[in-house]
Motif scaffolding. Structure first.
Motif, PDB file in Angstrom:
ATOM      1  N   PHE A   1       0.824  -1.208   0.000  1.00 27.61           N
ATOM      2  CA  PHE A   1       0.000   0.000   0.000  1.00 27.61           C
ATOM      3  C   PHE A   1       0.861   1.261   0.000  1.00 27.61           C
ATOM      4  O   PHE A   1       0.575   2.208  -0.739  1.00 27.61           O
ATOM      5  CB  PHE A   1      -0.945  -0.001   1.208  1.00 27.61           C
ATOM      6  N   GLY A   2       1.898   1.262   0.818  1.00 25.41           N
ATOM      7  CA  GLY A   2       2.747   2.440   0.917  1.00 25.41           C
ATOM      8  C   GLY A   2       3.525   2.745  -0.340  1.00 25.41           C
ATOM      9  O   GLY A   2       4.100   3.830  -0.479  1.00 25.41           O
ATOM     10  N   SER A   3       3.555   1.814  -1.288  1.00 23.15           N
ATOM     11  CA  SER A   3       4.282   2.010  -2.542  1.00 23.15           C
ATOM     12  C   SER A   3       3.370   2.395  -3.696  1.00 23.15           C
ATOM     13  O   SER A   3       3.851   2.584  -4.822  1.00 23.15           O
ATOM     14  CB  SER A   3       5.044   0.721  -2.908  1.00 23.15           C
TER      15      SER A   3
ATOM     16  N   LEU B   1       2.844   4.820  -8.858  1.00 22.09           N
ATOM     17  CA  LEU B   1       2.069   5.549  -9.857  1.00 22.09           C
ATOM     18  C   LEU B   1       2.908   6.662 -10.478  1.00 22.09           C
ATOM     19  O   LEU B   1       2.970   6.798 -11.707  1.00 22.09           O
ATOM     20  CB  LEU B   1       0.814   6.140  -9.204  1.00 22.09           C
ATOM     21  N   ASN B   2       3.562   7.434  -9.628  1.00 18.76           N
ATOM     22  CA  ASN B   2       4.313   8.585 -10.131  1.00 18.76           C
ATOM     23  C   ASN B   2       5.596   8.204 -10.850  1.00 18.76           C
ATOM     24  O   ASN B   2       6.121   9.002 -11.630  1.00 18.76           O
ATOM     25  CB  ASN B   2       4.604   9.554  -8.986  1.00 18.76           C
ATOM     26  N   SER B   3       6.087   6.996 -10.616  1.00 22.51           N
ATOM     27  CA  SER B   3       7.242   6.511 -11.384  1.00 22.51           C
ATOM     28  C   SER B   3       6.795   5.701 -12.597  1.00 22.51           C
ATOM     29  O   SER B   3       7.599   5.032 -13.230  1.00 22.51           O
ATOM     30  CB  SER B   3       8.172   5.682 -10.496  1.00 22.51           C
ATOM     31  N   GLN B   4       5.480   5.750 -12.888  1.00 25.52           N
ATOM     32  CA  GLN B   4       4.881   5.180 -14.094  1.00 25.52           C
ATOM     33  C   GLN B   4       4.985   3.655 -14.171  1.00 25.52           C
ATOM     34  O   GLN B   4       5.072   3.080 -15.246  1.00 25.52           O
ATOM     35  CB  GLN B   4       5.485   5.830 -15.345  1.00 25.52           C
ATOM     36  N   GLN B   5       4.905   3.007 -13.009  1.00 26.97           N
ATOM     37  CA  GLN B   5       4.856   1.551 -13.003  1.00 26.97           C
ATOM     38  C   GLN B   5       3.453   1.051 -13.337  1.00 26.97           C
ATOM     39  O   GLN B   5       3.279  -0.111 -13.699  1.00 26.97           O
ATOM     40  CB  GLN B   5       5.301   1.029 -11.639  1.00 26.97           C
TER      41      GLN B   5
ATOM     42  N   LYS C   1      -1.613  -0.940  23.353  1.00 24.77           N
ATOM     43  CA  LYS C   1      -0.631  -1.175  22.300  1.00 24.77           C
ATOM     44  C   LYS C   1      -1.371  -1.163  20.963  1.00 24.77           C
ATOM     45  O   LYS C   1      -2.296  -1.944  20.747  1.00 24.77           O
ATOM     46  CB  LYS C   1       0.063  -2.521  22.514  1.00 24.77           C
ATOM     47  N   PHE C   2      -0.927  -0.291  20.051  1.00 23.30           N
ATOM     48  CA  PHE C   2      -1.696   0.041  18.864  1.00 23.30           C
ATOM     49  C   PHE C   2      -0.960  -0.355  17.596  1.00 23.30           C
ATOM     50  O   PHE C   2       0.246  -0.143  17.465  1.00 23.30           O
ATOM     51  CB  PHE C   2      -1.965   1.555  18.857  1.00 23.30           C
ATOM     52  N   ALA C   3      -1.713  -0.898  16.632  1.00 22.22           N
ATOM     53  CA  ALA C   3      -1.138  -1.263  15.326  1.00 22.22           C
ATOM     54  C   ALA C   3      -2.064  -0.809  14.220  1.00 22.22           C
ATOM     55  O   ALA C   3      -3.284  -0.713  14.396  1.00 22.22           O
ATOM     56  CB  ALA C   3      -0.921  -2.771  15.233  1.00 22.22           C
ATOM     57  N   THR C   4      -1.480  -0.544  13.066  1.00 21.29           N
ATOM     58  CA  THR C   4      -2.247  -0.293  11.851  1.00 21.29           C
ATOM     59  C   THR C   4      -1.360  -0.640  10.662  1.00 21.29           C
ATOM     60  O   THR C   4      -0.235  -1.117  10.838  1.00 21.29           O
ATOM     61  CB  THR C   4      -2.783   1.143  11.797  1.00 21.29           C
ATOM     62  N   GLY C   5      -1.865  -0.423   9.447  1.00 26.79           N
ATOM     63  CA  GLY C   5      -1.167  -0.894   8.264  1.00 26.79           C
ATOM     64  C   GLY C   5      -0.221   0.117   7.643  1.00 26.79           C
ATOM     65  O   GLY C   5      -0.304   1.323   7.908  1.00 26.79           O
ATOM     66  N   THR C   6       0.670  -0.374   6.811  1.00 22.94           N
ATOM     67  CA  THR C   6       1.640   0.455   6.118  1.00 22.94           C
ATOM     68  C   THR C   6       0.946   1.509   5.269  1.00 22.94           C
ATOM     69  O   THR C   6       0.120   1.187   4.416  1.00 22.94           O
ATOM     70  CB  THR C   6       2.522  -0.409   5.194  1.00 22.94           C
ATOM     71  N   GLY C   7       1.259   2.774   5.514  1.00 23.52           N
ATOM     72  CA  GLY C   7       0.698   3.859   4.729  1.00 23.52           C
ATOM     73  C   GLY C   7      -0.749   4.191   5.023  1.00 23.52           C
ATOM     74  O   GLY C   7      -1.342   5.031   4.350  1.00 23.52           O
ATOM     75  N   TYR C   8      -1.354   3.573   6.050  1.00 21.67           N
ATOM     76  CA  TYR C   8      -2.764   3.789   6.350  1.00 21.67           C
ATOM     77  C   TYR C   8      -3.002   5.192   6.925  1.00 21.67           C
ATOM     78  O   TYR C   8      -2.186   5.723   7.688  1.00 21.67           O
ATOM     79  CB  TYR C   8      -3.264   2.768   7.363  1.00 21.67           C
ATOM     80  N   ALA C   9      -4.157   5.766   6.601  1.00 20.66           N
ATOM     81  CA  ALA C   9      -4.541   7.066   7.161  1.00 20.66           C
ATOM     82  C   ALA C   9      -4.692   6.987   8.673  1.00 20.66           C
ATOM     83  O   ALA C   9      -4.547   7.991   9.377  1.00 20.66           O
ATOM     84  CB  ALA C   9      -5.855   7.525   6.532  1.00 20.66           C
TER      85      ALA C   9
ATOM     86  N   ALA D   1      -3.006   3.822 -12.980  1.00 20.38           N
ATOM     87  CA  ALA D   1      -3.944   4.333 -11.981  1.00 20.38           C
ATOM     88  C   ALA D   1      -3.849   3.470 -10.736  1.00 20.38           C
ATOM     89  O   ALA D   1      -3.443   2.306 -10.801  1.00 20.38           O
ATOM     90  CB  ALA D   1      -5.377   4.317 -12.518  1.00 20.38           C
ATOM     91  N   VAL D   2      -4.206   4.043  -9.600  1.00 20.07           N
ATOM     92  CA  VAL D   2      -4.291   3.289  -8.349  1.00 20.07           C
ATOM     93  C   VAL D   2      -5.728   2.858  -8.154  1.00 20.07           C
ATOM     94  O   VAL D   2      -6.650   3.691  -8.133  1.00 20.07           O
ATOM     95  CB  VAL D   2      -3.820   4.137  -7.152  1.00 20.07           C
ATOM     96  N   ALA D   3      -5.945   1.547  -8.022  1.00 24.17           N
ATOM     97  CA  ALA D   3      -7.279   0.973  -7.817  1.00 24.17           C
ATOM     98  C   ALA D   3      -7.249   0.176  -6.523  1.00 24.17           C
ATOM     99  O   ALA D   3      -7.245  -1.051  -6.531  1.00 24.17           O
ATOM    100  CB  ALA D   3      -7.676   0.094  -8.996  1.00 24.17           C
ATOM    101  N   ALA D   4      -7.211   0.872  -5.391  1.00 23.90           N
ATOM    102  CA  ALA D   4      -7.010   0.209  -4.110  1.00 23.90           C
ATOM    103  C   ALA D   4      -7.887   0.785  -3.003  1.00 23.90           C
ATOM    104  O   ALA D   4      -7.592   0.598  -1.829  1.00 23.90           O
ATOM    105  CB  ALA D   4      -5.537   0.317  -3.710  1.00 23.90           C
ATOM    106  N   GLY D   5      -8.964   1.492  -3.376  1.00 21.34           N
ATOM    107  CA  GLY D   5      -9.819   2.076  -2.354  1.00 21.34           C
ATOM    108  C   GLY D   5      -9.105   3.108  -1.511  1.00 21.34           C
ATOM    109  O   GLY D   5      -9.423   3.285  -0.338  1.00 21.34           O
TER     110      GLY D   5
END
Length: 301
Positions: A104-106, A111-115, A168-176, A118-122
């Motif tokens: 997710f964090g990538s 996108l901006n390095s043109q790999q 103790k708190f966790a969440t995902g890579t790049g999550y809001a 579009a991003v289709a990931a909600g």
């Protein structure tokens, strides 16, 4: 990786290993997608839409997150965003979608390095991301929720509760959700960052953390087959002291305004006809999660 049951809308609870196996199953299909796309003209809103029509295929960045965009157990691309992409891009004259899996964090760097095109990931629309990409209008709105142990022994119902009770708190890579916790007073260096919601569920079950934060939909689906955890009621995180509702949308490079505008035009038609809800409903979305929010509102102006 287990697919959603398209008849009942139920989502199976995958393991982290099965998620990765689903991405690996993409093999030859995704190999071409890992190369960079051709550089588009930036004049008059970009020419990417024309090039996609000519090629007959659009490359979509996905993050392997159920139900937003993932590879199922048969190696097929699915999820609310890819299924919506199939409909809209077909209407735009592009017959085929091709997934490019990444973390997710990538997604935005990719996108901006043109790999991919579009991003289709909600992906949630927020001001920080709006400085890096342009968004279509949201196709859904969403509250947050927590994965906690059965019975919610610490009584965690908000980010403020997490801070007050020293959870103790966790969440995902790049999550809001990272920023929501920090805004509530949680030390960012103390947050356990895990790859995805499956790893978050595992962390709660193993007792490594007390709580994992994610979207209400992701959380309620991932705990369905867990006997040791539950999801909290959905809630709106506080932003500048006010309850905030997020919206998820497709992202495009900042130069590709023509493609974004064409995408938005088709999205508006799907919303008006009710077809958008029919596309999203099999993935656990409800009418309460349909929205008229705009990217401009969520970008902050």
């Amino acid at each position: 990786m287990a697919p959603p049951n398209r008849q009942s809308g139920n989502l199976e609870n995958p393991t982290r290993r099965s998620l990765l196996a689903g991405v690996a199953a993409l093999g030859a299909l995704g190999a071409a997608g890992c190369s960079r796309v051709a550089t588009a003209s930036t004049a008059d809103g970009g020419d990417l839409l024309d090039r996609l029509r000519a090629a007959g295929v659009v490359r979509l960045g996905i993050a392997g997150e159920i139900p937003f965009g993932y590879i199922d157990k048969d190696g097929q691309l699915t999820g609310e965003a890819p299924e919506l992409a199939k409909v809209i891009f077909k209407r735009l004259g592009v017959d085929r979608v091709q997934p490019v899996p990444t973390e997710f964090g990538s997604l935005i760097p990719g996108l901006n390095s043109q790999q991919f095109d579009a991003v289709a990931a909600g992906m949630y629309v927020n001001p920080e991301r709006c400085e890096q990409v342009i968004f279509a209008d949201p196709d859904y709105q969403m509250l947050d929720a927590f994965i906690v142990r059965k019975g919610n022994p610490m009584g965690l119902h908000s980010y403020q509760d997490v801070v007050k009770k020293g959870a103790k708190f966790a969440t995902g890579t790049g999550y809001a959700e990272i920023q929501y916790a920090v805004d509530a007073g949680y030390e960012e260096s103390d947050i356990l960052i895990v790859p995805d919601q499956v790893a978050g569920l595992n962390a709660v079950e193993a007792g490594r953390v007390d709580v994992f934060a994610g979207t209400a939909l992701t959380v309620r689906e991932i705990v369905k087959k867990s006997g040791r955890t539950e999801s909290t009621r959905p809630f709106a995180p506080l932003v500048d002291g006010k309850p905030h509702v997020d919206g998820g949308a497709f992202a495009f490079r900042r130069t590709e305004t023509r493609l974004r505008d064409a995408f938005n035009a088709e999205l508006r038609k799907l919303k008006k006809s009710g077809e958008l809800f029919r596309i999203l409903r099999p993935f656990g979305f409800t009418k309460a999660e349909m929205t008229d929010l705009t990217a401009k509102e969520l970008c902050g102006g």
